[in-house]
Design a protein around this motif. Sequence first.
Motif, PDB file in Angstrom:
ATOM      1  N   ALA A  36      -1.194   9.401  -9.577  1.00 51.32           N
ATOM      2  CA  ALA A  36      -0.614  10.631  -9.726  1.00 51.32           C
ATOM      3  C   ALA A  36      -0.412  11.351  -8.454  1.00 51.32           C
ATOM      4  O   ALA A  36       0.570  11.887  -8.134  1.00 51.32           O
ATOM      5  N   ARG A  37      -1.468  11.155  -7.658  1.00 52.00           N
ATOM      6  CA  ARG A  37      -1.267  11.666  -6.220  1.00 52.00           C
ATOM      7  C   ARG A  37      -0.024  11.099  -5.342  1.00 52.00           C
ATOM      8  O   ARG A  37       0.720  11.616  -4.769  1.00 52.00           O
ATOM      9  N   VAL A  38      -0.009   9.717  -5.551  1.00 51.80           N
ATOM     10  CA  VAL A  38       0.805   8.927  -4.911  1.00 51.80           C
ATOM     11  C   VAL A  38       2.368   9.321  -5.176  1.00 51.80           C
ATOM     12  O   VAL A  38       3.054   9.355  -4.549  1.00 51.80           O
ATOM     13  N   GLU A  39       2.395   9.423  -6.691  1.00 54.29           N
ATOM     14  CA  GLU A  39       3.932  10.007  -7.370  1.00 54.29           C
ATOM     15  C   GLU A  39       4.247  11.145  -6.646  1.00 54.29           C
ATOM     16  O   GLU A  39       5.378  11.454  -6.219  1.00 54.29           O
ATOM     17  N   ALA A  40       3.356  12.208  -6.462  1.00 51.02           N
ATOM     18  CA  ALA A  40       3.446  13.421  -6.117  1.00 51.02           C
ATOM     19  C   ALA A  40       4.032  13.322  -4.690  1.00 51.02           C
ATOM     20  O   ALA A  40       4.800  13.994  -4.136  1.00 51.02           O
ATOM     21  N   GLU A  41       3.231  12.747  -3.618  1.00 49.84           N
ATOM     22  CA  GLU A  41       3.565  12.356  -2.323  1.00 49.84           C
ATOM     23  C   GLU A  41       5.032  11.849  -2.161  1.00 49.84           C
ATOM     24  O   GLU A  41       5.770  12.295  -1.065  1.00 49.84           O
ATOM     25  N   SER A  85       0.706  -1.049   0.060  1.00 51.68           N
ATOM     26  CA  SER A  85       0.082   0.006   0.028  1.00 51.68           C
ATOM     27  C   SER A  85       0.932   1.221  -0.246  1.00 51.68           C
ATOM     28  O   SER A  85       2.161   1.096   0.353  1.00 51.68           O
ATOM     29  N   MET A  86       0.163   2.387  -0.141  1.00 57.74           N
ATOM     30  CA  MET A  86       0.946   3.695  -0.184  1.00 57.74           C
ATOM     31  C   MET A  86       1.657   3.845   1.294  1.00 57.74           C
ATOM     32  O   MET A  86       2.717   4.409   1.523  1.00 57.74           O
ATOM     33  N   ALA A  87       0.894   3.421   2.408  1.00 54.95           N
ATOM     34  CA  ALA A  87       1.572   3.560   3.899  1.00 54.95           C
ATOM     35  C   ALA A  87       2.851   2.681   3.938  1.00 54.95           C
ATOM     36  O   ALA A  87       3.700   2.998   4.267  1.00 54.95           O
ATOM     37  N   GLY A  88       2.919   1.408   3.156  1.00 53.81           N
ATOM     38  CA  GLY A  88       4.019   0.651   3.246  1.00 53.81           C
ATOM     39  C   GLY A  88       5.201   1.362   2.498  1.00 53.81           C
ATOM     40  O   GLY A  88       6.505   1.221   2.789  1.00 53.81           O
ATOM     41  N   LEU A  89       5.005   1.789   1.274  1.00 52.60           N
ATOM     42  CA  LEU A  89       6.038   2.553   0.506  1.00 52.60           C
ATOM     43  C   LEU A  89       6.441   3.677   1.368  1.00 52.60           C
ATOM     44  O   LEU A  89       7.654   3.887   1.361  1.00 52.60           O
ATOM     45  N   VAL A 143      -1.655  -0.757  -3.762  1.00 54.64           N
ATOM     46  CA  VAL A 143      -3.208  -1.477  -3.882  1.00 54.64           C
ATOM     47  C   VAL A 143      -3.929  -0.589  -3.692  1.00 54.64           C
ATOM     48  O   VAL A 143      -5.297  -0.593  -3.906  1.00 54.64           O
ATOM     49  N   ASP A 144      -3.728   0.718  -3.198  1.00 57.73           N
ATOM     50  CA  ASP A 144      -4.816   2.013  -2.969  1.00 57.73           C
ATOM     51  C   ASP A 144      -5.281   2.292  -4.311  1.00 57.73           C
ATOM     52  O   ASP A 144      -6.312   2.940  -4.234  1.00 57.73           O
ATOM     53  N   CYS A 145      -4.238   2.173  -5.332  1.00 54.61           N
ATOM     54  CA  CYS A 145      -4.743   2.644  -6.563  1.00 54.61           C
ATOM     55  C   CYS A 145      -5.676   1.577  -7.487  1.00 54.61           C
ATOM     56  O   CYS A 145      -6.018   1.947  -8.668  1.00 54.61           O
ATOM     57  N   TYR A 146      -6.032   0.506  -6.894  1.00 51.58           N
ATOM     58  CA  TYR A 146      -7.017  -0.314  -7.724  1.00 51.58           C
ATOM     59  C   TYR A 146      -8.401  -0.468  -7.205  1.00 51.58           C
ATOM     60  O   TYR A 146      -8.602  -0.009  -6.189  1.00 51.58           O
ATOM     61  N   GLU A 147      -9.214  -0.662  -8.067  1.00 54.64           N
ATOM     62  CA  GLU A 147     -10.712  -0.948  -7.562  1.00 54.64           C
ATOM     63  C   GLU A 147     -11.203  -2.228  -7.494  1.00 54.64           C
ATOM     64  O   GLU A 147     -10.918  -3.099  -8.321  1.00 54.64           O
ATOM     65  N   GLY A 148     -11.677  -2.494  -6.232  1.00 54.45           N
ATOM     66  CA  GLY A 148     -12.245  -3.787  -6.132  1.00 54.45           C
ATOM     67  C   GLY A 148     -11.368  -4.981  -6.381  1.00 54.45           C
ATOM     68  O   GLY A 148     -11.432  -5.983  -6.878  1.00 54.45           O
ATOM     69  N   LEU A 149     -10.253  -4.687  -5.586  1.00 55.84           N
ATOM     70  CA  LEU A 149      -9.058  -5.546  -5.759  1.00 55.84           C
ATOM     71  C   LEU A 149      -9.078  -6.878  -4.667  1.00 55.84           C
ATOM     72  O   LEU A 149      -9.706  -6.623  -3.325  1.00 55.84           O
ATOM     73  N   PRO A 150      -9.145  -7.962  -5.105  1.00 56.15           N
ATOM     74  CA  PRO A 150      -9.288  -9.339  -4.375  1.00 56.15           C
ATOM     75  C   PRO A 150      -8.218  -9.319  -3.315  1.00 56.15           C
ATOM     76  O   PRO A 150      -7.114  -8.646  -3.453  1.00 56.15           O
ATOM     77  N   TRP A 151      -8.466  -9.883  -2.072  1.00 53.96           N
ATOM     78  CA  TRP A 151      -7.411  -9.867  -1.089  1.00 53.96           C
ATOM     79  C   TRP A 151      -7.161 -11.312  -0.611  1.00 53.96           C
ATOM     80  O   TRP A 151      -8.146 -11.942  -0.124  1.00 53.96           O
TER      81      TRP A 151
END
Length: 531
Positions: free
Chosen positions: A496-501, A444-448, A470-478
């Motif tokens: 795009a927001r993830v990359e900027a952050e 996830s973004m938190a892990g990165l 995984v935050d950037c996917y929709e309806g991802l199985p887990w």
Amino acid sequence: MVTTLAAFVSSRDRCSVGLSCHSEVASCLARRHAHACVPEHAAGAPVSASCLPGPTPAASRALPPAVQGGLHGQEDCCASRAGAHMALPAAQLPAAAAGMCSLQPGLAARAPQHREHAGCDPGADSPAPHPRDRGWHTASLQPTRAPRKHALRVLDMTGLLDDGVEQDPGTMSMWDCTAAVARTCIAQQQGGTADPGPAPIPVEVRVDLRVNRASYSFLREALRSSVGSPLRLCCRDLRAEDLPMRNTVALLQLLDAGCLRRVDLRFNNLGLRGLSVIIPHVARFQHLASLRLHYVHGDSRQPSVDGEDNFRYFLAQMGRFTCLRELSMGSSLLSGRLDQLLSTLQSPLESLELAFCALLPEDLRFLARSPHAVHLKKLDLSGNDLSGSQLEPFQGLLQAAAATLLHLELTECQLADTQLLATLPVLTRCTSLRYLGLYGNPLSMAGLKELLRDSVVQAELRTVVHPFPVDCYEGLPWPPPASVLLEASINEEKFARVEAELHQLLLASGRAHVLWTTDIYGRLAADYFSL
């Protein structure tokens, strides 16, 4: 085109030489390294003419610009790979310079501009030529009185970029270079020489060869033609793709045992039976440093009598290698057998690639305790599930290799945030790490962000290939399988927001020079010989 190199070699001892080159061979020779070497002088070792103070000797200016690239300011400052240089005994240099022929006025006028070479003349103030100015030119040479012992002996054409990845458009790919060199060798042998006089001194042409089904017959003929020819092929790296077993053996039998440093047999699907046929022909190359064998299948869970015999024979042949430093066994079923494979080797490995090998916890535990772990510079465990019982043995392996590891590839290893955070304390002890590959893992973004913060202590880190969060996917199985992460669509706006952050975090930590990217294709794994 095919006769240019041959004409140069066979004509270099005559009174008059005409030189020209097809653009393909020209760009290859002009940008790479041709070494003109002579025997050691009785009073001492040869001295590189390019490293002597003062203006470039006339001996170097008599060579075509492509061959004297190393003398005249290659932009690559690694002297051993930068380009051509002529090594002359110091006591013979003035006489040789006086005896060599001169260029046409137009070319001679340019010669003083090319005095720098690999930092050997710090006092030179003339600018190096632009790379595009280093092509071959037609040069009419006057009669020479230089002794034959100053003739070209070694032409080094190794080290070209491969497969067009980040390829300079002005140079050849290795496939093109293989074809050009092969044509030249065949033409030289078939054409011979009509001029009387002594036979030309053989030239050792060092090359990296690439061969597949389409080019096999052509390359085999070139290797055969080079035996006893003025142009003698000396293969440094051989890569054979999708070749039948008998063709691979035929090529290996034609190669000089003293030159080869790497054999790469990819996409050949040998199996244990095919490997047992090929491996004794490979094992005769006693200076071999790198062996890459993919798709070696043998089910250890349901072994057959023939399969066991073939595997034991393969292990016995592996024990013959004395200089092996890199082993790649990608997509080979090695479950529970890694100890048998690595225990046969005479010396510790520095590069080990075990991608998609279905490794078990006992395989990782053995590797962590083996002599190989403390020497590893490169480790590839891609495609092995490290999320369950393998996680603790994997962490022990990282701990053992922490002092030497430079390149770590963990693509598609099922590492989620929980596994990554548990591994970070050990991972960050790899203080020399330059490259980390994590593509295809469910992070996830938190892990990165946690990885980015903790990796600040790794001062040598330059590249991190990370997955799409995984935050950037929709309806991802887990938990998401790797196939879903590689093929499912992502939300471009979220990413795009993830990359900027991530970029802002890198700037804030003073690590803007570290590349964080999802481009797995443009960032291929570093070659072992470049580490």
